[in-house]
Design a protein around this motif. Structure first.
Motif, PDB file in Angstrom:
ATOM      1  N   GLU A 205       1.119 -17.984  11.984  1.00 31.13           N
ATOM      2  CA  GLU A 205       0.945 -18.041  10.541  1.00 31.13           C
ATOM      3  C   GLU A 205       1.316 -16.698   9.910  1.00 31.13           C
ATOM      4  O   GLU A 205       1.196 -15.649  10.551  1.00 31.13           O
ATOM      5  N   PRO A 206       1.770 -16.705   8.652  1.00 33.44           N
ATOM      6  CA  PRO A 206       2.136 -15.458   7.985  1.00 33.44           C
ATOM      7  C   PRO A 206       1.029 -14.416   7.991  1.00 33.44           C
ATOM      8  O   PRO A 206       1.290 -13.220   8.165  1.00 33.44           O
ATOM      9  N   ALA A 207      -0.219 -14.853   7.808  1.00 38.51           N
ATOM     10  CA  ALA A 207      -1.325 -13.885   7.749  1.00 38.51           C
ATOM     11  C   ALA A 207      -1.426 -13.080   9.032  1.00 38.51           C
ATOM     12  O   ALA A 207      -1.704 -11.869   9.006  1.00 38.51           O
ATOM     13  N   ALA A 208      -1.200 -13.721  10.184  1.00 37.86           N
ATOM     14  CA  ALA A 208      -1.284 -13.008  11.463  1.00 37.86           C
ATOM     15  C   ALA A 208      -0.178 -11.962  11.576  1.00 37.86           C
ATOM     16  O   ALA A 208      -0.402 -10.845  12.061  1.00 37.86           O
ATOM     17  N   VAL A 209       1.023 -12.316  11.102  1.00 32.90           N
ATOM     18  CA  VAL A 209       2.142 -11.367  11.144  1.00 32.90           C
ATOM     19  C   VAL A 209       1.860 -10.187  10.232  1.00 32.90           C
ATOM     20  O   VAL A 209       2.047  -9.024  10.610  1.00 32.90           O
ATOM     21  N   VAL A 210       1.376 -10.468   9.021  1.00 32.08           N
ATOM     22  CA  VAL A 210       1.111  -9.393   8.062  1.00 32.08           C
ATOM     23  C   VAL A 210       0.026  -8.457   8.588  1.00 32.08           C
ATOM     24  O   VAL A 210       0.108  -7.238   8.425  1.00 32.08           O
ATOM     25  N   ARG A 211      -0.993  -9.016   9.230  1.00 33.95           N
ATOM     26  CA  ARG A 211      -2.046  -8.159   9.808  1.00 33.95           C
ATOM     27  C   ARG A 211      -1.462  -7.190  10.821  1.00 33.95           C
ATOM     28  O   ARG A 211      -1.798  -6.002  10.842  1.00 33.95           O
ATOM     29  N   GLU A 212      -0.587  -7.692  11.694  1.00 30.81           N
ATOM     30  CA  GLU A 212      -0.001  -6.821  12.718  1.00 30.81           C
ATOM     31  C   GLU A 212       0.936  -5.777  12.097  1.00 30.81           C
ATOM     32  O   GLU A 212       0.959  -4.623  12.522  1.00 30.81           O
ATOM     33  N   LEU A 213       1.705  -6.175  11.093  1.00 36.14           N
ATOM     34  CA  LEU A 213       2.591  -5.216  10.423  1.00 36.14           C
ATOM     35  C   LEU A 213       1.776  -4.135   9.724  1.00 36.14           C
ATOM     36  O   LEU A 213       2.152  -2.957   9.716  1.00 36.14           O
ATOM     37  N   ASN A 214       0.671  -4.544   9.135  1.00 30.10           N
ATOM     38  CA  ASN A 214      -0.192  -3.577   8.468  1.00 30.10           C
ATOM     39  C   ASN A 214      -0.821  -2.622   9.475  1.00 30.10           C
ATOM     40  O   ASN A 214      -0.892  -1.407   9.257  1.00 30.10           O
ATOM     41  N   ARG A 215      -1.261  -3.178  10.610  1.00 30.34           N
ATOM     42  CA  ARG A 215      -1.876  -2.355  11.659  1.00 30.34           C
ATOM     43  C   ARG A 215      -0.871  -1.340  12.196  1.00 30.34           C
ATOM     44  O   ARG A 215      -1.246  -0.221  12.561  1.00 30.34           O
ATOM     45  N   ALA A 216       0.395  -1.745  12.250  1.00 30.72           N
ATOM     46  CA  ALA A 216       1.436  -0.840  12.747  1.00 30.72           C
ATOM     47  C   ALA A 216       1.980   0.079  11.649  1.00 30.72           C
ATOM     48  O   ALA A 216       2.914   0.845  11.893  1.00 30.72           O
ATOM     49  N   ARG A 217       1.404  -0.008  10.441  1.00 32.28           N
ATOM     50  CA  ARG A 217       1.797   0.840   9.310  1.00 32.28           C
ATOM     51  C   ARG A 217       3.284   0.693   8.969  1.00 32.28           C
ATOM     52  O   ARG A 217       3.991   1.672   8.746  1.00 32.28           O
ATOM     53  N   LEU A 218       3.722  -0.551   8.939  1.00 28.20           N
ATOM     54  CA  LEU A 218       5.132  -0.829   8.656  1.00 28.20           C
ATOM     55  C   LEU A 218       5.354  -1.351   7.243  1.00 28.20           C
ATOM     56  O   LEU A 218       6.494  -1.528   6.826  1.00 28.20           O
ATOM     57  N   LEU A 219       4.263  -1.588   6.500  1.00 24.11           N
ATOM     58  CA  LEU A 219       4.409  -2.207   5.187  1.00 24.11           C
ATOM     59  C   LEU A 219       4.821  -1.219   4.095  1.00 24.11           C
ATOM     60  O   LEU A 219       4.918  -1.594   2.925  1.00 24.11           O
ATOM     61  N   SER A 220       5.049   0.026   4.472  1.00 27.49           N
ATOM     62  CA  SER A 220       5.558   0.995   3.498  1.00 27.49           C
ATOM     63  C   SER A 220       7.086   1.036   3.499  1.00 27.49           C
ATOM     64  O   SER A 220       7.693   1.688   2.647  1.00 27.49           O
ATOM     65  N   ARG A 221       7.715   0.348   4.442  1.00 24.87           N
ATOM     66  CA  ARG A 221       9.174   0.346   4.519  1.00 24.87           C
ATOM     67  C   ARG A 221       9.725  -0.723   3.574  1.00 24.87           C
ATOM     68  O   ARG A 221       9.368  -1.899   3.687  1.00 24.87           O
ATOM     69  N   PRO A 222      10.620  -0.335   2.658  1.00 26.91           N
ATOM     70  CA  PRO A 222      11.088  -1.298   1.644  1.00 26.91           C
ATOM     71  C   PRO A 222      11.674  -2.578   2.230  1.00 26.91           C
ATOM     72  O   PRO A 222      11.392  -3.673   1.735  1.00 26.91           O
ATOM     73  N   HIS A 223      12.510  -2.471   3.287  1.00 22.56           N
ATOM     74  CA  HIS A 223      13.134  -3.689   3.820  1.00 22.56           C
ATOM     75  C   HIS A 223      12.106  -4.579   4.500  1.00 22.56           C
ATOM     76  O   HIS A 223      12.266  -5.804   4.553  1.00 22.56           O
ATOM     77  N   VAL A 224      10.999  -3.984   4.995  1.00 21.93           N
ATOM     78  CA  VAL A 224       9.924  -4.786   5.583  1.00 21.93           C
ATOM     79  C   VAL A 224       9.141  -5.492   4.476  1.00 21.93           C
ATOM     80  O   VAL A 224       8.803  -6.672   4.594  1.00 21.93           O
ATOM     81  N   VAL A 225       8.856  -4.776   3.392  1.00 21.72           N
ATOM     82  CA  VAL A 225       8.128  -5.377   2.272  1.00 21.72           C
ATOM     83  C   VAL A 225       8.903  -6.570   1.711  1.00 21.72           C
ATOM     84  O   VAL A 225       8.324  -7.629   1.441  1.00 21.72           O
ATOM     85  N   ASP A 226      10.210  -6.414   1.538  1.00 24.48           N
ATOM     86  CA  ASP A 226      11.028  -7.520   1.024  1.00 24.48           C
ATOM     87  C   ASP A 226      10.974  -8.725   1.963  1.00 24.48           C
ATOM     88  O   ASP A 226      10.858  -9.879   1.518  1.00 24.48           O
ATOM     89  N   ALA A 227      11.066  -8.455   3.265  1.00 26.15           N
ATOM     90  CA  ALA A 227      11.023  -9.553   4.240  1.00 26.15           C
ATOM     91  C   ALA A 227       9.660 -10.231   4.247  1.00 26.15           C
ATOM     92  O   ALA A 227       9.558 -11.454   4.394  1.00 26.15           O
TER      93      ALA A 227
END
Length: 356
Positions: A205-227
């Motif tokens: 599910e999207p929520a599980a992916v977003v949790r892992e991306l957040n934990r890895a501190r990847l949500l500050s990258r513009p191309h990741v945020v767009d995706a």
């Protein structure tokens, strides 16, 4: 006796018997092969080759994808004491009791495949085939003293997830493997394709992916945020389709879809995904599949709206996309129960229903 003295000298040809294709230096010593003999066998043009530090391929020629996966795991796995019965002699360490291609499943302690290689093993069509990967990511605890070398790229974590066995290989769960793959990806198109397949293919599910991306501190990258924005929209659309199908396939009354609720002449209460006016039942899909830095405010707003509706006598049913996917019949029963018990409640306050 020195550390490299053979324990039980035997001919070396018995090691490459078709079953044993990879061995660690520790395992070779248990078979009577000294470090000097291993070095000699791994000389250029020799019958063996050292794929990674302390990991030896017992045949010439390029390794198969399976052999590369197991070599990386053997390099990264914490060595443990083998049992005397059927394994190495007591007191001798060995990383893998059973070799790839032999009987049983290799046991790797504190190591699992992650990143693109893991996604390929999970069945992703948008991740590269294993032979095309120059490096294979391997997930280990943060305090392990290992370095990235050869085809093994070491990825560290403070909390090792529970591995999933795929074709005898311990593999990180999809959400974690995605986060580790995203950390190395700069191609926005490839990133978007991976995240889209994760959701459309029902891998997670999207929520599980977003949790892992957040934990890895990847949500500050513009191309990741767009995706991620595309991922959330994709997940939302799929969840709505499942909800429509659940209502219709299980014979529930047709609600009004995606509406705003307001008090007559008053302020907006909030939007809901489905509403049954004659029963005063509202339904909401889990709103927490958004970027995690906004989750506190999002959840506070959701809780405020739910409390307001319930004070007005409106029953709020909360469903998650995962439950709609895994057990739609049960979710239909939850909704049906709320509709059936409407007559037993006090009449709800009148609210204005507007398209959202």
């Amino acid at each position: 006796m020195t550390h490299d003295t053979p324990l039980s000298p035997r001919p070396l040809h018995h090691l490459a018997d078709g079953r044993r294709r990879l061995m660690t230096a520790a395992q070779l010593r248990t078979h009577g092969v000294s470090a000097a003999e291993t070095t000699e066998q791994c000389r250029p043009g020799g019958p063996w080759q050292q794929l990674l530090p302390h990991v030896v391929l017992l045949h010439p020629g390029p390794p198969t994808s399976e052999e590369r996966l197991h070599a990386v795991l053997m390099y990264a796995a914490r060595e443990r004491t083998a049992v005397a019965a059927g394994g190495a002699p007591a007191g001798v360490t060995a990383s893998v009791p059973v070799q790839p291609g032999g009987r049983g499943t290799p046991a790797y302690a504190e190591a699992m495949i992650t990143g693109l290689a893991a996604l390929t093993l999970h069945g992703f069509s948008t991740s590269p085939p294993l032979p095309s990967l120059d490096v294979i990511d391997v997930l280990v605890p943060r305090l392990r003293r290992l370095r990235t070398t050869g085809c093994a790229r070491v990825v560290r974590t403070t909390a090792l997830p529970t591995a999933q066995q795929v074709t005898g290989v311990p593999v990180a769960p999809v959400a974690r493997a995605l986060a580790d793959a995203v950390a190395e990806l700069t191609d926005a198109g490839a990133l978007r394709r991976l995240l889209t397949e994760a959701v459309r293919g029902g891998h997670c599910e999207p929520a599980a992916v977003v949790r892992e991306l957040n934990r890895a501190r990847l949500l500050s990258r513009p191309h990741v945020v767009d995706a991620v924005d595309s991922l959330v929209a994709e997940g939302r659309a799929l969840a709505e389709q499942r909800l429509y199908r659940t209502v219709r396939e299980h014979g529930l009354p047709e609600p009004v879809w995606n509406v705003d609720l307001r008090l007559p002449g008053g302020p907006r209460i909030g939007g809901v995904d489905a509403y049954w006016p004659e029963h005063a039942v509202a339904l909401e899909l889990d709103p927490r599949a958004h970027r995690q830095h906004g989750d506190d405010a999002l959840w506070a707003e959701h809780a405020r709206k739910r409390e307001h509706l319930e004070r007005l006598g409106i029953t709020v049913v909360h469903l998650t996309p995962r439950k709609l996917r895994d057990c739609p019949e049960h979710q239909a029963t939850v909704v049906r129960t709320a509709l059936m018990t409407a007559a037993e409640r006090e009449p709800a306050a009148y609210v204005v229903v507007l398209p959202r």
